[in-house]
Design an enzyme around this catalytic site. Structure first.
Site, PDB file in Angstrom:
ATOM      1  N   HIS A  97      12.297 -36.683  55.823  1.00 26.33           N
ATOM      2  CA  HIS A  97      13.216 -37.535  56.571  1.00 26.33           C
ATOM      3  C   HIS A  97      12.441 -38.656  57.254  1.00 26.33           C
ATOM      4  O   HIS A  97      11.362 -38.425  57.816  1.00 26.33           O
ATOM      5  CB  HIS A  97      13.962 -36.722  57.632  1.00 26.33           C
ATOM      6  CG  HIS A  97      14.768 -37.549  58.582  1.00 26.33           C
ATOM      7  ND1 HIS A  97      14.555 -37.558  59.945  1.00 26.33           N
ATOM      8  CD2 HIS A  97      15.787 -38.420  58.357  1.00 26.33           C
ATOM      9  CE1 HIS A  97      15.406 -38.387  60.517  1.00 26.33           C
ATOM     10  NE2 HIS A  97      16.172 -38.923  59.583  1.00 26.33           N
ATOM     11  N   SER A  98      12.956 -39.872  57.205  1.00 26.59           N
ATOM     12  CA  SER A  98      12.435 -41.003  57.969  1.00 26.59           C
ATOM     13  C   SER A  98      10.930 -41.192  57.791  1.00 26.59           C
ATOM     14  O   SER A  98      10.459 -41.397  56.680  1.00 26.59           O
ATOM     15  CB  SER A  98      12.807 -40.814  59.441  1.00 26.59           C
ATOM     16  OG  SER A  98      12.573 -41.967  60.193  1.00 26.59           O
ATOM     17  N   MET A  99      10.152 -41.114  58.878  1.00 28.11           N
ATOM     18  CA  MET A  99       8.707 -41.286  58.787  1.00 28.11           C
ATOM     19  C   MET A  99       8.082 -40.305  57.807  1.00 28.11           C
ATOM     20  O   MET A  99       7.070 -40.603  57.159  1.00 28.11           O
ATOM     21  CB  MET A  99       8.058 -41.110  60.159  1.00 28.11           C
ATOM     22  CG  MET A  99       6.555 -41.356  60.182  1.00 28.11           C
ATOM     23  SD  MET A  99       5.783 -40.923  61.754  1.00 28.11           S
ATOM     24  CE  MET A  99       5.767 -39.115  61.643  1.00 28.11           C
ATOM     25  N   THR A 101       9.044 -39.589  54.966  1.00 26.95           N
ATOM     26  CA  THR A 101       9.028 -40.140  53.613  1.00 26.95           C
ATOM     27  C   THR A 101       7.804 -41.020  53.397  1.00 26.95           C
ATOM     28  O   THR A 101       7.335 -41.163  52.267  1.00 26.95           O
ATOM     29  CB  THR A 101      10.301 -40.961  53.312  1.00 26.95           C
ATOM     30  OG1 THR A 101      10.331 -42.151  54.114  1.00 26.95           O
ATOM     31  CG2 THR A 101      11.558 -40.147  53.577  1.00 26.95           C
ATOM     32  N   HIS A 269      21.219 -42.144  61.053  1.00 31.59           N
ATOM     33  CA  HIS A 269      19.840 -41.854  60.666  1.00 31.59           C
ATOM     34  C   HIS A 269      19.573 -40.349  60.574  1.00 31.59           C
ATOM     35  O   HIS A 269      18.777 -39.899  59.753  1.00 31.59           O
ATOM     36  CB  HIS A 269      18.888 -42.499  61.687  1.00 31.59           C
ATOM     37  CG  HIS A 269      17.451 -42.432  61.293  1.00 31.59           C
ATOM     38  ND1 HIS A 269      16.997 -42.834  60.052  1.00 31.59           N
ATOM     39  CD2 HIS A 269      16.351 -41.998  61.973  1.00 31.59           C
ATOM     40  CE1 HIS A 269      15.691 -42.678  59.986  1.00 31.59           C
ATOM     41  NE2 HIS A 269      15.270 -42.163  61.128  1.00 31.59           N
TER      42      HIS A 269
END
Length: 292
Positions: A97-99, A101, A269
């Site tokens: 998820h998010s960072m 990735t 998000h």
């Protein structure tokens, strides 16, 4: 189940779901989050999956790095390679998820022999990039910010026994605030479970305050795209219609994937912690069970 992994004296904490003999799936959370971010979707994943969700260094229950060590994406990537070595996984998939990735992109691009498949949730690789011409000024600015934060005891650089919140309720409501998209009370409360520590008269954030400040060195957009271009495995990209990329940010990166299936779902998000977690888990199960 709780799991603690020892990397030469450095402790990485994790949560696990499923049988150890199942298909290995490593979960990597986003910036300022922790392993709890996967609490809603983990129980809904196929029974033949063994999910290990980490607290990245400086987050959750994992150790903080020493004063001379850093929290760059590649530092996290090296941690994960060490974790995989301890787990004795030869091949595995990553759910990020998010960072997370950004960390996953580094591993998948540089070590393709380890990778089965990738799942990106509202993330498209390195989240914080910089214009090439700003590299020098960014280093100067970030080092000055760190020095000032320590001097003024801002951003959590106060005594570890000093409180930032009187109650857990205050912390939950503070975590709900976001410049990206709103987070529900339930989602925030879920993350708080591993993000908050109790002091003698209240609560404070558990994460290392250094991760709240800009990095001294960031990837350029071109570098971020190079990692994506080198990913050779199948990738499932799940993006929130009200999430980080709803305004078209980093849209050029979507063109750089060799084998990506992109799905836009309702949600912000943290869509995997909201009502959309059911749809999200369904997409993940279908992707991991599909023969390519």
């Amino acid at each position: 189940m709780e799991l603690v992994l020892d990397i030469e004296g450095f402790k990485i904490s994790a949560k696990t779901w499923g049988d150890k003999t199942g298909q290995p799936l490593l979960a990597i959370h986003g910036w300022l989050d922790n392993a709890n971010t996967f609490d809603k979707i983990a129980p809904l994943l196929s029974e033949d999956i063994y999910l290990v969700a980490l607290d990245l260094a400086g987050h959750g229950f994992s150790d903080h790095r020493s004063v001379n060590d850093s929290y760059y994406l590649w530092d996290y990537a090296i941690d994960i390679l060490n974790v995989v070595s301890i787990l004795k996984w030869k091949n595995f998939s990553i759910l990020a998820h998010s960072m997370g990735t950004g960390v996953a992109a580094i591993i998948a691009a540089a070590m393709p022999e380890f990778m089965d498949r990738l799942v990106f949730i509202d993330g498209l690789g390195a989240p914080f990039v910089i214009n090439e011409g700003d590299v020098v000024s960014n280093f100067r600015k970030s080092t000055k910010q760190l020095k000032m934060a320590k001097k003024t005891k801002l951003f959590g650089f106060s005594s570890t026994n000093s409180s930032q919140f009187n109650t857990r309720e205050e912390a939950i409501k503070e975590r709900m605030k976001s410049n990206i998209s709103s987070m529900s009370y339930d989602a925030s409360a879920c993350l708080i479970g591993r993000s908050l520590s109790q002091t003698s008269n209240g609560y404070r954030w558990r994460y290392d305050p250094r991760i709240t400040l800009p990095e001294c060195y960031k990837m350029t957009e071109r570098q971020a795209q190079l990692f994506i271009e080198k990913i050779s495995c199948e990738v499932l990209v799940i993006l929130g219609k009200e999430g980080l990329f709803s305004n078209g940010m980093f849209s050029e990166r979507l063109k750089r994937f060799k084998k990506a299936s992109v799905h836009w779902v309702t949600g912000g998000h943290h869509l995997h912690l909201e009502e959309t977690h059911i749809e999200t888990s369904t997409l993940i199960n279908q992707f991991l069970q599909t023969e390519f």
